[in-house]
Design an enzyme around this catalytic site. Structure first.
Site, PDB file in Angstrom:
ATOM      1  N   LYS A   8       0.864  -1.183   0.000  1.00 18.88           N
ATOM      2  CA  LYS A   8       0.000   0.000   0.000  1.00 18.88           C
ATOM      3  C   LYS A   8       0.892   1.222   0.000  1.00 18.88           C
ATOM      4  O   LYS A   8       1.804   1.340   0.817  1.00 18.88           O
ATOM      5  CB  LYS A   8      -0.932   0.034   1.209  1.00 18.88           C
ATOM      6  CG  LYS A   8      -1.851   1.266   1.187  1.00 18.88           C
ATOM      7  CD  LYS A   8      -2.886   1.243   2.296  1.00 18.88           C
ATOM      8  CE  LYS A   8      -2.304   1.675   3.619  1.00 18.88           C
ATOM      9  NZ  LYS A   8      -3.356   1.882   4.639  1.00 18.88           N
TER      10      LYS A   8
ATOM     11  N   ARG B 243     -10.486  -1.701   7.126  1.00 20.57           N
ATOM     12  CA  ARG B 243      -9.590  -2.661   7.780  1.00 20.57           C
ATOM     13  C   ARG B 243      -9.171  -2.173   9.160  1.00 20.57           C
ATOM     14  O   ARG B 243      -8.970  -2.962  10.076  1.00 20.57           O
ATOM     15  CB  ARG B 243      -8.408  -3.006   6.896  1.00 20.57           C
ATOM     16  CG  ARG B 243      -7.387  -1.899   6.581  1.00 20.57           C
ATOM     17  CD  ARG B 243      -6.354  -1.725   7.674  1.00 20.57           C
ATOM     18  NE  ARG B 243      -5.125  -1.156   7.176  1.00 20.57           N
ATOM     19  CZ  ARG B 243      -4.322  -0.398   7.900  1.00 20.57           C
ATOM     20  NH1 ARG B 243      -4.652  -0.042   9.138  1.00 20.57           N
ATOM     21  NH2 ARG B 243      -3.188   0.038   7.379  1.00 20.57           N
TER      22      ARG B 243
END
Length: 320
Positions: free
Chosen positions: A67, A110
């Site tokens: 990410k 998340r």
């Protein structure tokens, strides 16, 4: 390769999907099948932004990738989310790029899932009052996910700017749970579960304000120097985290460890509880604290889950 734009993710991945993905990858980490690679996170010297990379590989799901993104504090004035990120997935067999996926909503989902997993496994079964500290963008995701883990009958909340609590009050009204703005003293005295989601560099919640039996999910500290709670509180608590190395370097535990109040060996990976390797809460008076630093494997887990759904329903854009 596929592209899954940010715009198609909302409504595609549920909170239950996120919970399942994060819980599974925590257990995979505990079994030694998944590993986070070193985090890069730097101030870029422009727009007061923090930028970096989180990456890893899970041999059980074959999720491999990274990410890329960070925090731009001026984005709110532009009508944008302060946190901006994109997730890149790669084929574990060949190294070829597999997908590029919008990471903003997935990061919020998340992060909320991680605290929800901690509540599920560590909070007292009879917990009835949820305490929320912080009312930024992430707070509503945290509150919705937390409310699904116990039969909470009330929410108490605190924020530096009380007017911002309106967004949490709206969620409480939507789900039919009474909501009240309170002082930190009252919040600590009444809440059975406390979620802190602040961008703070000084402690806000003090040890003396927290009663025995409370579960705390500290979800805002993810950078060296950040801090949400007093170090003495960590010294009173059983400590759990997503990854010990991050907890002691950039997480809430960094301050208590630096002051010698806590040793890294006293911090238990939450995945070890999920996998049945370590005990969770051991009695009703124990304070449990989850230091949610945010690991790259969480991002890859939810990105992998949303990619599967996007391909199935045709919302993923295929290139080549």
């Amino acid at each position: 390769m596929y592209i899954v734009p940010e715009a198609v993710i909302d409504g595609l991945l549920t909170r239950a999907d996120s919970f399942q993905a994060v819980e599974a990858v925590f257990a995979s980490m505990a079994r030694g099948a998944a590993r986070n690679f070193p985090v890069i996170r730097e101030a870029i010297g422009h727009a007061d932004a923090l930028y970096g990379f989180k990456s890893g590989f899970d041999r059980e799901s074959l999720a491999l990738g990274l990410k890329s993104g960070g925090f731009w504090p001026g984005n709110a004035e532009r009508g944008l989310t302060n946190h901006q990120s994109t997730i890149f997935l790669f084929d574990a067999d060949t190294g070829q790029i597999k997908a590029v996926i919008g990471g903003n909503l997935l990061t919020a989902l998340r992060t909320a899932a991680a605290s929800a997993v901690s509540i599920h496994h560590l909070a007292r079964p009879d917990a009835e009052v949820l305490g929320m500290i912080g009312a930024g963008h992430q707070s509503t995701f945290q509150m919705r996910a937390a409310l699904e883990q116990r039969k909470f009958r009330r929410v108490v909340a605190w924020n530096r700017e009380p007017s911002m609590l309106d967004r949490l009050a709206a969620v409480a009204e939507e789900v039919g749970v009474p909501f009240e703005s309170v002082t930190l003293d009252r919040l600590g005295a009444e809440a059975d579960v406390i979620v802190t989601i602040l961008s703070s560099f000084a402690p806000v919640l003090m040890s003396a304000q927290v009663r025995p039996g409370t579960h705390i999910a500290c979800m805002g500290t993810d950078t060296r120097g950040k801090q949400e709670v007093e170090p003495e509180l960590l010294a009173r608590a059983r400590l759990f985290t997503d990854e010990v190395a991050q907890a002691v370097s950039i997480g809430e535990c960094q301050h208590a460890v630096a002051q010698g109040l806590v040793s890294p060996e006293a911090i238990t990976p939450l995945g070890a509880v999920i996998a049945g390797q370590q005990p969770g809460r051991q009695d009703e008076t124990e304070i449990t604290l989850f230091d949610g630093t945010g690991v790259g494997l969480q991002d890859l887990a939810v990105a992998n889950a949303v990619l599967i759904k996007a391909i199935k329903n045709g919302s993923a854009i295929k290139l080549g």
